[in-house]
Motif scaffolding. Structure first.
Motif, PDB file in Angstrom:
ATOM      1  N   SER A 179      -9.090 -63.707-103.663  1.00 32.59           N
ATOM      2  CA  SER A 179     -10.171 -63.657-104.555  1.00 32.59           C
ATOM      3  C   SER A 179     -10.956 -64.444-105.006  1.00 32.59           C
ATOM      4  CB  SER A 179      -7.634 -64.542-105.086  1.00 32.59           C
ATOM      5  OG  SER A 179      -7.828 -64.347-106.640  1.00 32.59           O
ATOM      6  N   GLN A 180     -10.758 -65.306-104.421  1.00 33.56           N
ATOM      7  CA  GLN A 180     -12.678 -65.497-105.175  1.00 33.56           C
ATOM      8  C   GLN A 180     -13.526 -64.866-104.828  1.00 33.56           C
ATOM      9  OE1 GLN A 180     -12.073 -69.538-103.365  1.00 33.56           O
ATOM     10  NE2 GLN A 180     -11.112 -70.860-105.157  1.00 33.56           N
ATOM     11  N   ILE A 181     -13.567 -64.385-103.110  1.00 34.71           N
ATOM     12  CA  ILE A 181     -14.740 -63.529-102.727  1.00 34.71           C
ATOM     13  C   ILE A 181     -14.563 -62.745-103.591  1.00 34.71           C
ATOM     14  CG2 ILE A 181     -15.341 -62.120-100.856  1.00 34.71           C
ATOM     15  CD1 ILE A 181     -14.276 -64.436 -98.979  1.00 34.71           C
ATOM     16  N   LEU A 182     -13.576 -61.857-103.976  1.00 26.95           N
ATOM     17  CA  LEU A 182     -13.283 -61.032-104.578  1.00 26.95           C
ATOM     18  C   LEU A 182     -14.070 -60.608-106.177  1.00 26.95           C
ATOM     19  CD1 LEU A 182     -10.498 -58.988-103.495  1.00 26.95           C
ATOM     20  CD2 LEU A 182     -12.453 -57.893-103.153  1.00 26.95           C
ATOM     21  N   ASP A 183     -13.476 -62.042-106.888  1.00 30.70           N
ATOM     22  CA  ASP A 183     -13.908 -62.298-107.844  1.00 30.70           C
ATOM     23  C   ASP A 183     -15.548 -62.846-107.917  1.00 30.70           C
ATOM     24  OD1 ASP A 183     -11.546 -62.307-108.608  1.00 30.70           O
ATOM     25  OD2 ASP A 183     -11.363 -64.419-109.014  1.00 30.70           O
ATOM     26  N   ALA A 184     -15.842 -63.296-106.690  1.00 30.90           N
ATOM     27  CA  ALA A 184     -17.550 -63.449-107.060  1.00 30.90           C
ATOM     28  C   ALA A 184     -18.019 -62.498-106.723  1.00 30.90           C
ATOM     29  CB  ALA A 184     -17.590 -64.496-105.540  1.00 30.90           C
ATOM     30  N   LEU A 185     -17.968 -61.142-105.818  1.00 31.81           N
ATOM     31  CA  LEU A 185     -18.038 -60.157-105.799  1.00 31.81           C
ATOM     32  C   LEU A 185     -18.946 -59.549-106.700  1.00 31.81           C
ATOM     33  CD1 LEU A 185     -16.889 -58.453-102.115  1.00 31.81           C
ATOM     34  CD2 LEU A 185     -19.061 -59.740-102.383  1.00 31.81           C
ATOM     35  N   MET A 218     -28.961 -57.672 -94.775  1.00 26.76           N
ATOM     36  CA  MET A 218     -28.161 -58.782 -95.496  1.00 26.76           C
ATOM     37  C   MET A 218     -26.504 -58.205 -95.465  1.00 26.76           C
ATOM     38  SD  MET A 218     -27.496 -60.671 -98.355  1.00 26.76           S
ATOM     39  CE  MET A 218     -27.647 -59.928 -99.602  1.00 26.76           C
ATOM     40  N   CYS A 219     -25.248 -59.007 -94.755  1.00 27.44           N
ATOM     41  CA  CYS A 219     -23.964 -57.790 -94.565  1.00 27.44           C
ATOM     42  C   CYS A 219     -23.117 -58.750 -95.135  1.00 27.44           C
ATOM     43  CB  CYS A 219     -23.454 -58.278 -92.865  1.00 27.44           C
ATOM     44  SG  CYS A 219     -22.223 -57.423 -92.947  1.00 27.44           S
ATOM     45  N   ILE A 220     -22.716 -58.468 -96.483  1.00 29.15           N
ATOM     46  CA  ILE A 220     -21.479 -58.964 -96.989  1.00 29.15           C
ATOM     47  C   ILE A 220     -20.199 -58.798 -96.934  1.00 29.15           C
ATOM     48  CG2 ILE A 220     -20.408 -59.489 -99.402  1.00 29.15           C
ATOM     49  CD1 ILE A 220     -23.456 -58.344-100.870  1.00 29.15           C
ATOM     50  N   GLY A 221     -19.450 -59.878 -96.779  1.00 28.60           N
ATOM     51  CA  GLY A 221     -18.044 -59.596 -96.257  1.00 28.60           C
ATOM     52  C   GLY A 221     -17.200 -58.764 -96.950  1.00 28.60           C
ATOM     53  N   ILE A 222     -16.562 -58.250 -96.452  1.00 30.91           N
ATOM     54  CA  ILE A 222     -15.179 -57.908 -97.824  1.00 30.91           C
ATOM     55  C   ILE A 222     -14.306 -58.619 -97.564  1.00 30.91           C
ATOM     56  CG2 ILE A 222     -14.380 -55.652 -99.508  1.00 30.91           C
ATOM     57  CD1 ILE A 222     -17.714 -56.735 -99.611  1.00 30.91           C
ATOM     58  N   PRO A 223     -13.428 -58.536 -98.371  1.00 27.62           N
ATOM     59  CA  PRO A 223     -11.521 -59.295 -98.228  1.00 27.62           C
ATOM     60  C   PRO A 223     -11.009 -58.042 -98.018  1.00 27.62           C
ATOM     61  CG  PRO A 223     -12.763 -61.126-100.190  1.00 27.62           C
ATOM     62  CD  PRO A 223     -13.875 -59.103 -99.776  1.00 27.62           C
ATOM     63  N   LEU A 224     -10.145 -57.234 -97.464  1.00 29.37           N
ATOM     64  CA  LEU A 224      -9.403 -56.635 -97.486  1.00 29.37           C
ATOM     65  C   LEU A 224      -7.812 -57.199 -97.019  1.00 29.37           C
ATOM     66  CD1 LEU A 224     -12.110 -54.647 -94.607  1.00 29.37           C
ATOM     67  CD2 LEU A 224     -11.160 -53.664 -97.427  1.00 29.37           C
ATOM     68  N   ARG A 225      -7.119 -56.188 -97.831  1.00 27.21           N
ATOM     69  CA  ARG A 225      -5.844 -56.610 -97.154  1.00 27.21           C
ATOM     70  C   ARG A 225      -5.256 -55.501 -96.371  1.00 27.21           C
ATOM     71  NH1 ARG A 225      -0.512 -57.954-101.516  1.00 27.21           N
ATOM     72  NH2 ARG A 225       0.943 -58.470 -99.751  1.00 27.21           N
ATOM     73  N   LEU A 226      -3.787 -55.226 -95.051  1.00 26.92           N
ATOM     74  CA  LEU A 226      -3.958 -54.640 -94.484  1.00 26.92           C
ATOM     75  C   LEU A 226      -2.905 -54.475 -95.267  1.00 26.92           C
ATOM     76  CD1 LEU A 226      -4.977 -57.011 -90.710  1.00 26.92           C
ATOM     77  CD2 LEU A 226      -6.136 -55.104 -92.311  1.00 26.92           C
ATOM     78  N   THR A 227      -2.741 -52.867 -94.848  1.00 18.68           N
ATOM     79  CA  THR A 227      -1.100 -52.080 -95.092  1.00 18.68           C
ATOM     80  C   THR A 227      -0.653 -52.111 -93.587  1.00 18.68           C
ATOM     81  OG1 THR A 227      -2.234 -49.927 -94.973  1.00 18.68           O
ATOM     82  CG2 THR A 227      -1.771 -51.638 -97.246  1.00 18.68           C
ATOM     83  N   ALA A 228      -1.210 -51.177 -92.960  1.00 14.98           N
ATOM     84  CA  ALA A 228      -0.371 -51.445 -91.206  1.00 14.98           C
ATOM     85  C   ALA A 228      -1.366 -51.806 -90.142  1.00 14.98           C
ATOM     86  CB  ALA A 228      -0.613 -49.812 -91.199  1.00 14.98           C
ATOM     87  N   VAL A 229      -0.708 -51.960 -89.352  1.00 14.26           N
ATOM     88  CA  VAL A 229      -1.835 -52.066 -87.591  1.00 14.26           C
ATOM     89  C   VAL A 229      -1.484 -51.103 -86.874  1.00 14.26           C
ATOM     90  CG1 VAL A 229      -2.165 -54.053 -85.851  1.00 14.26           C
ATOM     91  CG2 VAL A 229      -1.691 -54.622 -88.753  1.00 14.26           C
ATOM     92  N   ASP A 230      -2.068 -50.574 -86.030  1.00 12.57           N
ATOM     93  CA  ASP A 230      -1.627 -49.932 -84.786  1.00 12.57           C
ATOM     94  C   ASP A 230      -2.663 -50.306 -83.689  1.00 12.57           C
ATOM     95  OD1 ASP A 230      -0.355 -47.846 -82.314  1.00 12.57           O
ATOM     96  OD2 ASP A 230      -2.002 -46.316 -83.702  1.00 12.57           O
ATOM     97  N   GLY A 231      -2.257 -51.514 -82.616  1.00 10.94           N
ATOM     98  CA  GLY A 231      -3.146 -51.669 -81.899  1.00 10.94           C
ATOM     99  C   GLY A 231      -3.977 -52.985 -82.544  1.00 10.94           C
TER     100      GLY A 231
END
Length: 107
Positions: free
Chosen positions: A56-62, A1-14
């Motif tokens: 935020s809701q997903i992080l709270d649920a996790l 099983m795979c659980i999706g994790i919310p991530l906030r991006l700080t940088a993008v390179d391509g």
């Protein structure tokens, strides 16, 4: 099983993003993502953009699941941790609801 994790991006390179926790994430499926955006990551790849409230809701649920697994929550706090799920009937995806409404009971 795979659980999706919310991530906030700080940088993008391509097509490679960097999350607040320092991890790298593949942005091939959502190249429009940019710094400050929230993405839903699965196994190192971002699958879709998230609104901050949904992240935020997903992080709270996790966090609630982790605490429940550690037997650290009582019933009242558990309900508040899953506020988006409590007080409503479960729903089926549209294709399964259509099958149910058509009277199908087996695959």
């Amino acid at each position: 099983m795979c659980i999706g994790i919310p991530l906030r991006l700080t940088a993008v390179d391509g097509i490679v993003g960097r999350a607040e926790d320092g991890s790298a994430i593949d942005l091939s499926l959502i190249p429009e993502a940019g710094p400050g955006d929230w993405v839903l990551g699965f196994l190192g790849a971002a699958r879709r953009l998230l609104e901050p409230e949904e992240a935020s809701q997903i992080l709270d649920a996790l966090a609630a699941m982790a605490a429940a697994m550690a037997a650290a929550l009582d019933g009242e706090r558990l309900d508040s941790a899953f506020a988006d799920l409590t007080g409503r009937e479960p729903t089926l995806p549209p294709h399964l609801e259509a099958a149910r409404a058509a009277g199908l009971t087996e695959a």
